[in-house]
Motif scaffolding. Structure first.
Motif, mmCIF file in Angstrom:
data_model
loop_
_atom_site.group_PDB
_atom_site.id
_atom_site.type_symbol
_atom_site.label_atom_id
_atom_site.label_comp_id
_atom_site.label_asym_id
_atom_site.label_seq_id
_atom_site.Cartn_x
_atom_site.Cartn_y
_atom_site.Cartn_z
ATOM 1 N N ILE A 72 0.821 -1.212 0.000
ATOM 2 C CA ILE A 72 0.000 0.000 0.000
ATOM 3 C C ILE A 72 0.854 1.262 0.000
ATOM 4 O O ILE A 72 0.488 2.281 -0.595
ATOM 5 C CB ILE A 72 -0.942 0.002 1.228
ATOM 6 N N GLU A 73 2.033 1.182 0.630
ATOM 7 C CA GLU A 73 2.859 2.380 0.782
ATOM 8 C C GLU A 73 3.316 2.968 -0.548
ATOM 9 O O GLU A 73 3.559 4.180 -0.644
ATOM 10 C CB GLU A 73 4.073 2.088 1.665
ATOM 11 N N VAL A 74 3.422 2.146 -1.604
ATOM 12 C CA VAL A 74 3.904 2.708 -2.869
ATOM 13 C C VAL A 74 2.820 3.519 -3.572
ATOM 14 O O VAL A 74 3.096 4.197 -4.566
ATOM 15 C CB VAL A 74 4.479 1.624 -3.812
ATOM 16 N N ALA A 75 1.595 3.508 -3.062
ATOM 17 C CA ALA A 75 0.572 4.417 -3.591
ATOM 18 C C ALA A 75 0.973 5.871 -3.368
ATOM 19 O O ALA A 75 0.415 6.779 -4.004
ATOM 20 C CB ALA A 75 -0.775 4.140 -2.937
ATOM 21 N N ALA A 76 1.947 6.108 -2.495
ATOM 22 C CA ALA A 76 2.461 7.467 -2.283
ATOM 23 C C ALA A 76 3.140 8.017 -3.533
ATOM 24 O O ALA A 76 3.430 9.220 -3.604
ATOM 25 C CB ALA A 76 3.437 7.477 -1.105
ATOM 26 N N ASP A 77 3.378 7.171 -4.534
ATOM 27 C CA ASP A 77 3.919 7.656 -5.804
ATOM 28 C C ASP A 77 2.937 8.579 -6.515
ATOM 29 O O ASP A 77 3.342 9.417 -7.335
ATOM 30 C CB ASP A 77 4.263 6.486 -6.734
ATOM 31 N N LEU A 78 1.650 8.434 -6.233
ATOM 32 C CA LEU A 78 0.653 9.306 -6.855
ATOM 33 C C LEU A 78 0.940 10.759 -6.490
ATOM 34 O O LEU A 78 1.354 11.062 -5.360
ATOM 35 C CB LEU A 78 -0.754 8.935 -6.395
ATOM 36 N N ASP A 84 -8.878 5.646 -1.125
ATOM 37 C CA ASP A 84 -9.526 4.335 -1.236
ATOM 38 C C ASP A 84 -8.611 3.317 -1.905
ATOM 39 O O ASP A 84 -9.017 2.611 -2.824
ATOM 40 C CB ASP A 84 -10.828 4.497 -2.032
ATOM 41 N N VAL A 85 -7.366 3.226 -1.452
ATOM 42 C CA VAL A 85 -6.394 2.310 -2.044
ATOM 43 C C VAL A 85 -6.524 0.929 -1.389
ATOM 44 O O VAL A 85 -6.537 0.818 -0.168
ATOM 45 C CB VAL A 85 -4.958 2.839 -1.861
ATOM 46 N N VAL A 86 -6.623 -0.105 -2.218
ATOM 47 C CA VAL A 86 -6.689 -1.472 -1.684
ATOM 48 C C VAL A 86 -5.426 -2.267 -2.009
ATOM 49 O O VAL A 86 -5.141 -3.280 -1.364
ATOM 50 C CB VAL A 86 -7.931 -2.220 -2.206
ATOM 51 N N THR A 102 3.596 2.689 -11.514
ATOM 52 C CA THR A 102 2.958 2.255 -10.274
ATOM 53 C C THR A 102 1.475 2.073 -10.526
ATOM 54 O O THR A 102 0.787 3.006 -10.966
ATOM 55 C CB THR A 102 3.167 3.269 -9.136
ATOM 56 N N PHE A 103 0.988 0.852 -10.263
ATOM 57 C CA PHE A 103 -0.422 0.518 -10.421
ATOM 58 C C PHE A 103 -1.085 0.630 -9.047
ATOM 59 O O PHE A 103 -0.694 -0.065 -8.103
ATOM 60 C CB PHE A 103 -0.594 -0.906 -10.933
ATOM 61 N N VAL A 104 -2.092 1.481 -8.940
ATOM 62 C CA VAL A 104 -2.810 1.660 -7.686
ATOM 63 C C VAL A 104 -4.246 1.181 -7.885
ATOM 64 O O VAL A 104 -4.986 1.719 -8.719
ATOM 65 C CB VAL A 104 -2.786 3.133 -7.234
ATOM 66 N N PHE A 105 -4.620 0.153 -7.139
ATOM 67 C CA PHE A 105 -5.955 -0.444 -7.225
ATOM 68 C C PHE A 105 -6.843 0.260 -6.193
ATOM 69 O O PHE A 105 -6.490 0.346 -5.011
ATOM 70 C CB PHE A 105 -5.903 -1.929 -6.896
#
Length: 214
Positions: A72-78, A84-86, A102-105
């Protein structure tokens, strides 16, 4: 190197109040009705995008010389946080001349794709009834964007100004897409790091190197 193939996906079916199948993507012959704006019904129709993203990730890991960070922490690339990151997966080519992905679901469900250092792409881009988006068209766009980055057909740049301008261009087999925005929407520390990374770059990000064999 094998080509990417979309996995078989059973298209989700939704019906209106009269029991008729809703034909997403071709409902409005003219303008959408006024009450369809800012309304999102049946967002589950985009669930196949998670399957497509998983297939793309598997393809990239199998075919290219990359490393992966799954957490989940790599969603910080956004550029901007999403509430609502899963799941999030970053694919990093070992060659720093290549743009990472980076793929964020999201639980919506949807996919946010961060490419390079400054740009996020959204699938679906909206999801409201007026936009009438359909999952397979969104999957087409996601696949094309990912494969364009991987093949070196993606460029990012900044242009001097106060604040600087941020630009991108993606070249597809049937055309190209470009964007331009002001850097004031990017956190200052992210913008400074990106400008530093792009200063010596005058062309597109490099194609990803293939995975070593044998």
């Amino acid at each position: 190197m094998s080509s990417y193939l979309r996995p078989a996906v059973a298209p989700p079916v939704f019906r209106d109040d009269d029991g008729r199948v809703i034909k997403y993507g071709r409902r409005w012959v003219d303008s959408p009705p006024a009450d369809s704006y800012s309304v999102s019904r049946n967002p589950e129709r985009f669930a196949p995008l998670h399957t497509i993203a998983d297939a793309l990730i598997d393809h990239l890991l199998a075919e290219y010389d990359v490393e992966a960070d799954d957490g989940i922490e790599v969603a910080a690339d956004l550029i901007h946080p999403h509430p609502d990151v899963v799941r999030a997966v970053r694919i990093r080519p070992r060659d720093p001349a290549c743009a990472a992905l980076t793929f964020v679901f999201t639980g919506y469900p949807g996919i946010l794709l961060h490419a390079g250092v400054l740009h996020d792409f959204f699938y679906p881009s909206c999801g409201c009834e007026a936009c009438d988006e359909e999952w397979s068209a969104e999957a087409d766009d996601l696949e094309q964007q990912v494969l364009a980055v991987v093949t070196g057909n993606y460029r990012e740049s900044t242009r001097a100004g106060r604040p600087p301008w941020i630009e991108s261009e993606t070249v597809f087999p049937n055309g190209s897409s470009s964007s331009q925005s002001r850097g004031e929407d990017v956190p200052p520390e992210r913008l400074a790091a990106a400008i530093h990374a792009l200063t010596a770059r005058t062309g597109a990000w490099a194609p990803w190197p293939p995975a070593p064999r044998g």
